[in-house]
Design an enzyme around this catalytic site. Structure first.
Site, short mmCIF file in Angstrom:
data_model
loop_
_atom_site.label_atom_id
_atom_site.label_comp_id
_atom_site.label_asym_id
_atom_site.label_seq_id
_atom_site.Cartn_x
_atom_site.Cartn_y
_atom_site.Cartn_z
N ASP A 45 36.88 44.16 42.55
CA ASP A 45 38.07 44.02 43.40
C ASP A 45 38.71 45.38 43.63
OD1 ASP A 45 39.10 44.37 40.87
OD2 ASP A 45 40.31 42.53 40.87
N SER A 46 38.12 46.43 43.07
CA SER A 46 38.47 47.80 43.47
C SER A 46 38.26 47.98 44.97
CB SER A 46 37.63 48.82 42.70
OG SER A 46 36.25 48.52 42.80
N ASP A 84 33.83 40.37 40.80
CA ASP A 84 35.15 40.08 40.24
C ASP A 84 35.73 38.80 40.81
OD1 ASP A 84 35.89 42.02 38.36
OD2 ASP A 84 36.40 43.47 39.93
N LYS A 113 33.24 38.13 36.77
CA LYS A 113 34.06 38.88 35.82
C LYS A 113 35.52 38.49 35.98
CE LYS A 113 34.66 43.60 36.20
NZ LYS A 113 36.12 43.77 36.31
N GLU A 115 39.61 39.07 34.03
CA GLU A 115 40.38 40.03 33.22
C GLU A 115 41.30 39.33 32.22
OE1 GLU A 115 42.57 42.75 35.70
OE2 GLU A 115 40.77 43.43 36.76
N GLU A 181 37.90 49.10 29.72
CA GLU A 181 38.41 50.15 30.61
C GLU A 181 39.54 50.90 29.94
OE1 GLU A 181 39.10 48.82 34.61
OE2 GLU A 181 40.09 50.69 35.21
#
Ligand code: KIV
Ligand code: NA
Length: 265
Positions: A45-46, A84, A113, A115, A181
């Protein structure tokens, strides 16, 4: 080269062969990274920043990630493809996470993925239903505002112990992979050592984990503005994009990236 599988990634971890992951958002760069030997491609999602020009990952939608997964899936040949789950598409309930994961799976993602240290129950629910899951701890960009910005996480003992507990719970819940991260190298090493079957992928987390990931635009030196300390600009030596990608894969494999003094906390 055989297509990379989950078993293949676990075998690499067991054999001590470092795993090279890059983000990808389109078919052409996906093919280039795959040809350069990247083991995994992450539709991160960057994309909210490097593709859309936003200042965070928060506005990215599920349909946008799915679109980029379809693009990357067409360019990919061998690499393992993960994507993501964007902000707001998995937090409400395990059922919501499954619906969102199915959208990304239909688009071509082999793994999703999500978070946060609170996600173990959701991870278990997804894994029981056949979704392959990567967790993400440390600096979690979707909640960067709550964390006080893009800062190194797990610095003090209490925070480090909490992260270790969360990683263990996620592994127990069935997460196959964990992105760490912006955490001190010693903490990432501890997480990998305590979870020897968990494929830990670091970004700003030192070299003592199963593999590394960088944002494509950052490692090519294309991103505007100053880069975080953990990034190396693999484009600086010249020779074009393909050579930069090959240098990244080679540097991860031979452990010359990340460097303990320059890219690590
Ligand atoms: O969105 C992304 O690119 C990521 C990686 C930096 C791990 O989550
Ligand atoms: Na991300």
């Amino acid at each position: 080269r055989k297509p990379v599988s989950l078993l293949g990634l676990r075998a690499m971890l067991a054999a001590g062969e470092k795993i090279a992951m890059l983000t990808a958002y389109d078919a052409t760069f996906a093919r280039a990274a795959d040809d350069a030997g990247a083991d995994c491609l992450l539709v991160g999602d960057s994309l909210g920043m490097v593709v859309q020009g936003g200042s965070s990952t928060v506005p990215v939608t599920l349909d946008e990630v799915a679109y980029h997964v379809r693009c990357v899936a067409r360019g990919r040949r061998h690499a393992w493809l993960l994507a993501d789950l964007p902000f707001g598409t998995y937090e409400e309930s395990p059922e919501q996470a499954l619906r969102s994961s199915a959208v990304l799976a239909r688009a071509g993602a082999q793994m999703v993925k999500l978070e946060g240290g609170w996600t173990a129950e959701t991870v278990h629910f997804l894994v029981e239903r056949g979704i392959v899951v990567c967790a993400h701890l440390g600096l979690t960009p979707q909640s960067a505002s709550a964390l006080g910005g893009y800062r190194v996480q797990g610095r003090d003992e209490a925070a480090a112990d909490r992260l270790v507990r969360e990683a263990r719970a996620l592994a127990d819940a069935g997460a196959a992979m964990l992105v760490l991260e912006l955490v001190p190298a010693a903490l990432a090493r501890r997480v990998q050592q305590e979870n020897p079957a968990l494929v830990v992928i670091g970004i700003g987390a030192g070299g003592d984990v199963a593999g590394q990931v960088l944002v494509l635009h950052d490692m090519l030196g294309v991103t505007a503005g100053p880069l975080p300390r953990f990034v190396r600009d693999f484009g600086r030596e010249g020779g074009g994009v393909h050579q930069a990608l090959q240098r990244y894969v080679a540097a991860v494999k031979d452990r010359s990236f990340p460097e303990a003094t320059q890219h690590t906390y």
